[in-house]
Motif scaffolding. Sequence first.
Motif, PDB file in Angstrom:
ATOM      1  N   TYR A 217       0.853  -1.193   0.000  1.00  0.00           N
ATOM      2  CA  TYR A 217       0.000   0.000   0.000  1.00  0.00           C
ATOM      3  C   TYR A 217       0.881   1.232   0.000  1.00  0.00           C
ATOM      4  N   TRP A 227      -2.798   0.061  -4.182  1.00  0.00           N
ATOM      5  CA  TRP A 227      -2.595  -1.221  -3.527  1.00  0.00           C
ATOM      6  C   TRP A 227      -2.120  -2.233  -4.569  1.00  0.00           C
ATOM      7  N   ILE A 250      -8.748  -4.166   0.793  1.00  0.00           N
ATOM      8  CA  ILE A 250      -8.189  -2.870   1.184  1.00  0.00           C
ATOM      9  C   ILE A 250      -8.755  -2.336   2.493  1.00  0.00           C
ATOM     10  N   TRP A 253      -6.822  -0.823   5.461  1.00  0.00           N
ATOM     11  CA  TRP A 253      -6.328   0.548   5.401  1.00  0.00           C
ATOM     12  C   TRP A 253      -7.457   1.577   5.351  1.00  0.00           C
TER      13      TRP A 253
END
Length: 493
Positions: A217, A227, A250, A253
């Motif tokens: 990331y 990503w 994802i 994050w």
Amino acid sequence: MTVVPVVIVGAGPTGLTAATLLAQYGVECLILERWDSVYPQPRAVALDDEVHRILARLGLRDEFAAISRPHRGLRLLDRNMRVLAEFQRDVEPGRHGYPQGSMFDQPELEAILRQNLKQYDTVTLRGNTEVTALTQEAGGVRIDFTDTATGEHDVVRAAYVLGCDGANSLARASIGASMQDLGFTQRWLVIDVVTEADLGQWEGVHQLSDPARAGTYMRIGKTRYRWEFQLTPGETADDFRDIAQLHPLIARWTGNIPVGELEIIRAAEYTFRAQVADRWRDRRVFLLGDAAHLTPPFIGQGMCAGLRDGMNLAWKLAGVLDGTLPETVLDTYEIERRHHARAMIKLAKFIGTAMTAGGEVGNLIRRAVAPRLHLVPGLTDLATDSQTPPLHRSDLVIRPRLRRTLAGRLCPNATVDGDRRFDDVAAGRFAIVTSHEPSPTQRADIERRGALLITAEPGSELYQWLRTGGARVAVVRPDGTVLSAGRQLRACH
């Protein structure tokens, strides 16, 4: 038939860099590019301070600063997002005058490269052009190409051709070169997302060492994020083009940010490879960038290597074309760049393997070892220092085999004249950097050769650089690389 000194096949960052550098030396170039405008998809996202110097040399210091952001280094994370190790880079200007690492969006970079090129009337960029053949003839190269919009066929002749046409290079095929596999192949999903939401993450590269799915990331712009995730057998990018399918990957994050605030710009599959062409030149055709080498992205050197190629070759080719350098200097291009590119690819391969391989066993090893890496003498400096290996010995890199020397390394872009740095003062010329006063005869000889004399005053950065390298004098090439270094001016002049 139209005749030009140099034809460049490909208007990506490598081709545009080479064309701009040649234009600065007054060399006429024709760039042939298959796309009509900037390729819209982001690919490269990172560069180091050595390559930042190249962009400044092109005249893009302020423009690049406006579209980039310094990154703070690398964090190694386990599957639970626990930080195993952190290697911080300095975001303040270092030895080269710029942050050690910067993030950017490639289409934005290509846009400023193209705009900057317009100031040179010696360069013509022709889009919608498919090169179909390169044929070497006596004293030149015939280039056949087709206008993809009209279907019209045309021919141009060049003294030299720079093949900057990517991984599927026609230029490489035309010289009978092939890619040598260095033993690394992984399929990865690359995702670019735009959001106005603040993810609140550390401003560096995050490497997720999850045996179930390794990932990376990074934030590449004010609202742009990237990503990369390793694909498992049977998976393709099509499985993740919808945000609902992508979100589970994802969410570590993005946290509680609603999926409606996340816009996918791209979800593409890439096969990361480690390859180097078995030769980079045949007579008047040269290979640069991805046409000559492919690297896994783990140390952010893919695009950087192409810009280094252009910087290495342009001044030599310009000197040959204007008669100030013998054609034999062109032999040093592959000698110097191939060894350097191979070393960087091997480093990327090592880092990628160390971070992603080994399954559960590898994960256990990383969890045990990574938190203690900072205890290994010199390892933190190795992981955070942006300095790359010296160039291989050549006729333009005079390096003894068994003695440490500055030759082959970049001269620091140090402040040498008020607020002016070395690159601004040298301005693409040969320079003699010395910590002692040359005699009047030596000064006259330096001036006669058209070189710049820079005196390193005691206590200055250049003085300390010479002293650390065991030298009092260094001859610096137009690309900033040290040609030779020694204790006496006559020994390296």
